[in-house]
Design a protein around this motif. Structure first.
Motif, mmCIF file in Angstrom:
data_model
loop_
_atom_site.group_PDB
_atom_site.id
_atom_site.type_symbol
_atom_site.label_atom_id
_atom_site.label_comp_id
_atom_site.label_asym_id
_atom_site.label_seq_id
_atom_site.Cartn_x
_atom_site.Cartn_y
_atom_site.Cartn_z
ATOM 1 N N GLN A 177 0.774 -1.317 0.121
ATOM 2 C CA GLN A 177 0.062 -0.089 -0.007
ATOM 3 C C GLN A 177 0.910 1.083 -0.048
ATOM 4 O O GLN A 177 0.583 2.223 -0.646
ATOM 5 C CB GLN A 177 -1.146 -0.025 1.157
ATOM 6 N N GLU A 178 1.991 1.269 0.825
ATOM 7 C CA GLU A 178 2.700 2.186 0.822
ATOM 8 C C GLU A 178 3.708 2.496 -0.508
ATOM 9 O O GLU A 178 3.601 3.663 -1.045
ATOM 10 C CB GLU A 178 3.942 2.309 2.106
ATOM 11 N N TYR A 179 3.816 1.469 -1.119
ATOM 12 C CA TYR A 179 4.471 1.511 -2.547
ATOM 13 C C TYR A 179 3.877 2.160 -3.352
ATOM 14 O O TYR A 179 4.182 3.085 -4.187
ATOM 15 C CB TYR A 179 4.966 0.066 -2.945
ATOM 16 N N LEU A 180 2.333 1.769 -3.320
ATOM 17 C CA LEU A 180 1.291 2.325 -4.483
ATOM 18 C C LEU A 180 1.237 3.929 -4.174
ATOM 19 O O LEU A 180 1.138 4.520 -5.096
ATOM 20 C CB LEU A 180 0.050 1.836 -4.152
ATOM 21 N N THR A 181 1.060 4.196 -2.999
ATOM 22 C CA THR A 181 0.826 5.809 -2.459
ATOM 23 C C THR A 181 2.275 6.406 -3.079
ATOM 24 O O THR A 181 2.000 7.447 -3.784
ATOM 25 C CB THR A 181 0.977 5.807 -0.869
#
Lengths: 216, 98
Positions: free
Chosen positions: B83-87
């Motif tokens: 999720q952090e990577y996507l953000t």
């Protein structure tokens, strides 16, 4: 730091993979194998052991046997399909009626309903001209059903759908040639064997999951 | 404000990104299904899965159903990292457009 273009490319990969992961295969290779084998066995049995005789009573009995037999093949295949889907869903830790399955069922409903309607309508007469026309309708509506799921199915399902649709069209075109007097039911039975039997066996052979090697 | 240099290098590789994406869509995936979906060789897939497992992103479950089967799922740490990577990716795209 990745560039904006690179980030966009990665997001595109993620989106396309997520879409791919929601692809729904309404007919798996094992279902096609079961359906293909059941159709081939029943079609061959009917052809070799119950040739229709040009006598009224015998032909009516053959019509009934033809109809009941092929409906039974459909029922066996449908039950096997639901069981395989249920097992696969359990293995993946998903619900049996997943959103993808619901979508597929809604897409399949209109053509399947048409198939059922024409079957009931034509079966009410139990005379051989009506019954012998049923495979043509079954092929067309089944083909349309498969094509209705094309948006979220693998390509092989669409190919199978087109094959059934064109086989159905072809059977209407060559209808006169197929009606060999009292043997029109035999022709109808052979049509079923060639399409619901052989098409499904070919589909199963082409889409059967290949064994893979080691795992982590 | 995100520190773009902190992008997760483990996930930021096409093969591993594919694995993480698929694992994010379902509770678990079998080796065969992952391989078929990603069209990776056995060796490549094993290597990537091992890397993700070593970083604590992927959990491995071995069970015997009708035959031995290994399935993979995202760990809580893996899900958060993804999720952090996507953000961060979204922030990079936004920054590029400004």
């Amino acid at each position: 730091m990745p560039t904006s273009t690179e980030a966009e490319e990665h997001l595109r990969v993620i989106r396309s993979l997520m879409e791919k992961a929601t692809i729904y295969r309404a007919i798996s290779a094992p279902t096609a194998l079961i359906g293909g084998v059941a159709s081939t066995l029943f079609g061959a049995w009917l052809y070799f052991h119950r040739r229709p005789l040009p006598i009224g009573g015998e032909e009516q009995e053959f019509s009934r046997l033809f109809l009941m037999g092929w409906v039974a093949v459909l029922a066996v295949t449908a039950v096997a399909n639901f069981w395989l889907i249920w097992r696969a869903a359990g293995r993946r830790g998903e619900r049996f009626i997943s959103p993808a399955m619901r979508k597929a069922l809604w897409a399949l409903l209109p053509p399947m309903l048409c198939g059922a309607f024409f079957t009931v309508l034509m079966a009410r007469s139990t005379n051989s001209p009506s019954i012998s026309s049923l495979p043509q309708y079954w092929m067309v509506f089944y083909g349309l059903g498969l094509l209705a799921t094309a948006q979220f199915s693998p390509r092989s399902i669409s190919v199978l759908g087109w094959c059934f649709l064109f086989a159905g069209f072809l059977s209407f075109v060559i209808q006169g040639w197929l009606e060999w007097g009292a043997h029109r039911l035999t022709a109808a039975n052979l049509m079923m064997l060639a399409t619901f039997g052989v098409f499904h066996l070919i589909y199963a052979a082409c889409t059967w999951p290949r064994k893979t090697g080691g795992e982590v | 404000m995100f520190d773009f240099d902190k992008i997760d290098k483990v996930i930021h590789e096409k093969g591993r990104l594919g694995i993480m994406t698929l694992l994010a869509t379902r509770p678990s995936w079998s080796f065969q299904d992952l391989k078929a979906e990603l069209e990776l060789s056995d060796g490549n897939l094993i290597t990537h899965l091992r890397t993700l497992h070593e970083h604590g992103y992927v959990a491995v479950t071995k069970e015997i159903l009708d035959r031995p089967q290994t399935s993979y799922s995202l760990t809580a740490k893996g899900r958060t990292s993804f999720q952090e990577y996507l953000t961060i990716l979204e922030q990079i795209v936004k920054a590029g457009r400004q």
